[in-house]
Design a protein around this motif. Structure first.
Motif, PDB file in Angstrom:
ATOM      1  N   THR A   1       0.507  -0.994  -0.086  1.00  0.00           N
ATOM      2  CA  THR A   1      -0.239   0.162  -0.109  1.00  0.00           C
ATOM      3  C   THR A   1       0.921   1.068   0.049  1.00  0.00           C
ATOM      4  N   ASP A   2       0.778   2.302  -1.010  1.00  0.00           N
ATOM      5  CA  ASP A   2       1.393   3.237  -1.257  1.00  0.00           C
ATOM      6  C   ASP A   2       0.974   4.424   0.105  1.00  0.00           C
ATOM      7  N   VAL A   3       1.653   4.587   1.237  1.00  0.00           N
ATOM      8  CA  VAL A   3       1.075   5.721   2.163  1.00  0.00           C
ATOM      9  C   VAL A   3       1.393   7.267   1.792  1.00  0.00           C
ATOM     10  N   ILE A   4       2.461   7.070   0.614  1.00  0.00           N
ATOM     11  CA  ILE A   4       2.863   8.591  -0.101  1.00  0.00           C
ATOM     12  C   ILE A   4       2.070   9.004  -1.097  1.00  0.00           C
ATOM     13  N   GLU A   5       1.912   9.826  -1.384  1.00  0.00           N
ATOM     14  CA  GLU A   5       0.620   9.764  -2.775  1.00  0.00           C
ATOM     15  C   GLU A   5       1.384  11.812  -3.415  1.00  0.00           C
ATOM     16  N   VAL A   6       1.854  11.658  -4.463  1.00  0.00           N
ATOM     17  CA  VAL A   6       2.244  13.038  -4.999  1.00  0.00           C
ATOM     18  C   VAL A   6       1.922  12.890  -6.035  1.00  0.00           C
ATOM     19  N   ALA A   7       0.958  13.678  -6.709  1.00  0.00           N
ATOM     20  CA  ALA A   7       0.541  13.680  -8.098  1.00  0.00           C
ATOM     21  C   ALA A   7       0.796  15.294  -8.734  1.00  0.00           C
ATOM     22  N   ASP A   8       1.646  15.607  -9.372  1.00  0.00           N
ATOM     23  CA  ASP A   8       1.847  17.061  -9.935  1.00  0.00           C
ATOM     24  C   ASP A   8       2.199  17.795  -8.557  1.00  0.00           C
ATOM     25  N   LEU A   9       2.596  18.068  -7.874  1.00  0.00           N
ATOM     26  CA  LEU A   9       2.754  18.735  -6.760  1.00  0.00           C
ATOM     27  C   LEU A   9       3.655  19.964  -7.367  1.00  0.00           C
ATOM     28  N   ARG A  10       2.901  21.081  -7.014  1.00  0.00           N
ATOM     29  CA  ARG A  10       3.467  22.572  -7.092  1.00  0.00           C
ATOM     30  C   ARG A  10       3.725  23.541  -5.643  1.00  0.00           C
ATOM     31  N   ARG A  11       4.415  24.107  -6.012  1.00  0.00           N
ATOM     32  CA  ARG A  11       4.591  25.496  -4.815  1.00  0.00           C
ATOM     33  C   ARG A  11       5.219  26.330  -4.547  1.00  0.00           C
ATOM     34  N   THR A  12       4.915  27.850  -5.187  1.00  0.00           N
ATOM     35  CA  THR A  12       5.246  29.024  -5.415  1.00  0.00           C
ATOM     36  C   THR A  12       5.308  29.961  -4.758  1.00  0.00           C
ATOM     37  N   TYR A  13       6.164  31.080  -4.206  1.00  0.00           N
ATOM     38  CA  TYR A  13       6.794  31.417  -3.263  1.00  0.00           C
ATOM     39  C   TYR A  13       5.857  32.699  -4.082  1.00  0.00           C
ATOM     40  N   ALA A  14       6.737  33.859  -3.371  1.00  0.00           N
ATOM     41  CA  ALA A  14       5.952  35.122  -3.041  1.00  0.00           C
ATOM     42  C   ALA A  14       6.562  35.768  -4.522  1.00  0.00           C
ATOM     43  N   GLY A  15       6.275  36.469  -5.112  1.00  0.00           N
ATOM     44  CA  GLY A  15       8.084  36.563  -6.444  1.00  0.00           C
ATOM     45  C   GLY A  15       7.488  35.752  -7.671  1.00  0.00           C
ATOM     46  N   GLY A  16       6.998  34.701  -7.729  1.00  0.00           N
ATOM     47  CA  GLY A  16       6.236  34.168  -8.470  1.00  0.00           C
ATOM     48  C   GLY A  16       6.803  32.456  -9.325  1.00  0.00           C
ATOM     49  N   TYR A  17       8.330  32.492  -8.011  1.00  0.00           N
ATOM     50  CA  TYR A  17       8.817  31.191  -8.107  1.00  0.00           C
ATOM     51  C   TYR A  17       8.837  30.370  -7.539  1.00  0.00           C
ATOM     52  N   GLU A  18       8.737  29.335  -8.687  1.00  0.00           N
ATOM     53  CA  GLU A  18       7.705  27.979  -8.371  1.00  0.00           C
ATOM     54  C   GLU A  18       9.426  27.063  -7.830  1.00  0.00           C
ATOM     55  N   ALA A  19       8.740  26.730  -6.979  1.00  0.00           N
ATOM     56  CA  ALA A  19      10.545  25.860  -6.123  1.00  0.00           C
ATOM     57  C   ALA A  19      10.315  24.330  -6.628  1.00  0.00           C
ATOM     58  N   VAL A  20       8.913  23.759  -6.676  1.00  0.00           N
ATOM     59  CA  VAL A  20       8.285  22.585  -6.749  1.00  0.00           C
ATOM     60  C   VAL A  20       7.332  22.663  -7.764  1.00  0.00           C
ATOM     61  N   ALA A  21       7.560  22.353  -9.458  1.00  0.00           N
ATOM     62  CA  ALA A  21       7.070  22.584 -10.481  1.00  0.00           C
ATOM     63  C   ALA A  21       6.581  21.488 -11.015  1.00  0.00           C
ATOM     64  N   GLY A  22       5.679  20.403 -10.849  1.00  0.00           N
ATOM     65  CA  GLY A  22       5.198  19.139 -11.070  1.00  0.00           C
ATOM     66  C   GLY A  22       5.478  17.996 -10.736  1.00  0.00           C
ATOM     67  N   VAL A  23       5.855  17.478  -9.534  1.00  0.00           N
ATOM     68  CA  VAL A  23       6.422  16.453  -9.227  1.00  0.00           C
ATOM     69  C   VAL A  23       5.486  15.168  -8.808  1.00  0.00           C
ATOM     70  N   SER A  24       5.305  14.322  -9.158  1.00  0.00           N
ATOM     71  CA  SER A  24       4.841  12.671  -9.214  1.00  0.00           C
ATOM     72  C   SER A  24       5.674  11.447  -8.565  1.00  0.00           C
ATOM     73  N   PHE A  25       5.074  11.239  -7.536  1.00  0.00           N
ATOM     74  CA  PHE A  25       5.398   9.802  -7.046  1.00  0.00           C
ATOM     75  C   PHE A  25       5.021   9.454  -5.864  1.00  0.00           C
ATOM     76  N   SER A  26       5.513   8.195  -6.021  1.00  0.00           N
ATOM     77  CA  SER A  26       4.567   7.161  -4.809  1.00  0.00           C
ATOM     78  C   SER A  26       5.758   6.920  -3.573  1.00  0.00           C
ATOM     79  N   VAL A  27       5.461   6.331  -2.193  1.00  0.00           N
ATOM     80  CA  VAL A  27       6.164   5.612  -1.450  1.00  0.00           C
ATOM     81  C   VAL A  27       5.031   4.809  -1.005  1.00  0.00           C
ATOM     82  N   ALA A  28       5.677   3.612  -0.696  1.00  0.00           N
ATOM     83  CA  ALA A  28       4.807   1.929  -0.291  1.00  0.00           C
ATOM     84  C   ALA A  28       5.145   1.819   1.264  1.00  0.00           C
TER      85      ALA A  28
END
Length: 302
Positions: free
Chosen positions: A2-29
């Motif tokens: 069973t996957d206990v961590i599921e990440v799909a197209d994850l994004r994180r943008t900071y003030a000013g428009g800087y995209e530190a996480v730009a579409g990350v996908s993975f899973s951890v069982a």
């Protein structure tokens, strides 16, 4: 599993428009140790903070133990442990006082003595936090992360500041936790650490995953090396056609994707020609070469 961590197209943008996480996908069982690698600024810590529920994602989806770690933090916080890059403990408290205070805020906490012994601080219980070395403070950070017997453990640079012995003791502890069923997500700058511990890993670059898989799968994408020196009178052009040879001074290097075949044919050629290949070194690619290869490739394609 069973996957206990599921990440799909994850994004994180900071003030000013800087995209530190730009579409990350993975899973951890469940029961797996997954490592996130990357250069400074690659997005490792930003990704882990989203998994820990410290901030909402700017886009995409993340689930830990089936819950949104930011909006449903109360449901997963008692089941997770986090070792941040810096704990921020009171410098005037002793080690035992710090662990005892933290245990009072933790559901079903381990005994204070057990937590200190697990990380090798049993003999330092009466020492004030301000008197600890950098490595000992990292051990204290780890003790706090383990207090609640977590099902999922986030380790952000866990062995920074530790000496070689301390690093290997921490590796052994992390292995034991993984073997007992704890799911571990690790970020580290030490490639050997990831190579030794990780069941699978992902290499981040500029907020995206550049490579993912088991260590051997990621490494296999890089060429292996055969290096040697030729005796006088033998030119590179005399060598069997196994690929591109590079000669620097007296040393010759061959990069190959078929290490066993290339090494066998080279040795057979040397035997038949009665040529001695001095300083022969046959070496598979390493995780370090894979890591650097990805970083350099990305720099070229900018």
């Amino acid at each position: 599993m069973t996957d206990v961590i599921e990440v799909a197209d994850l994004r994180r943008t900071y003030a000013g428009g800087y995209e530190a996480v730009a579409g990350v996908s993975f899973s951890v069982a469940a029961g797996e140790l997954f490592a996130l690698l990357g250069t400074n600024g690659a997005g490792k810590t930003s990704t882990v903070e989203l998994l820990e529920g410290l901030a909402p994602p700017s886009g995409g989806r993340v689930r830990v133990l089936g819950h949104d770690p930011y909006r449903e933090r109360a449901a997963i916080r008692p089941r997770t442990g986090a070792m941040l890059q810096e704990g921020g403990f009171s410098p005037e408290l002793t080690v035992a006082e710090t662990v005892r205070m933290w245990a009072g805020c933790t559901s079903k906490a381990r005994p204070v003595g057990e937590a200190m012994e697990m990380v090798g601080l049993g003999g330092r219980s009466a020492i004030r936090v301000k008197q600890l070395s950098g490595g000992e403070k990292r051990r204290l950070d780890l003790a706090m992360a383990l207090l609640g017997r977590p099902e999922v453990l986030f380790l952000d640079e866990p062995t920074t500041g530790l000496d070689a012995e301390g690093r290997r003791e921490t590796w052994e502890l992390v292995r034991e936790l993984r073997d007992s069923g704890t799911t571990v997500l690790l970020t580290t700058h030490y490639l050997e650490e990831a190579e030794v511990l990780a069941d699978r890993l992902a290499i981040l670059h500029e907020g995206r995953i550049a490579a993912e898989g088991r260590v051997d799968e990621v490494v296999a994408a890089q060429p292996s090396h055969i290096s040697f020196s030729l005796p006088e009178g033998i030119a590179v052009g005399d060598l069997p056609p196994l690929g591109s040879y590079v000669r620097t001074g007296g040393a010759v290097q061959l990069r190959t994707d078929e290490l066993q075949r290339s090494a066998t044919e080279l040795l057979l050629w040397a035997r038949d020609k009665e040529v001695e290949l001095r300083g022969l070194d046959v070496r598979s690619a390493s995780l370090e070469e894979a890591f650097l290869g990805i970083a350099q490739k990305q720099e070229v394609t900018r």
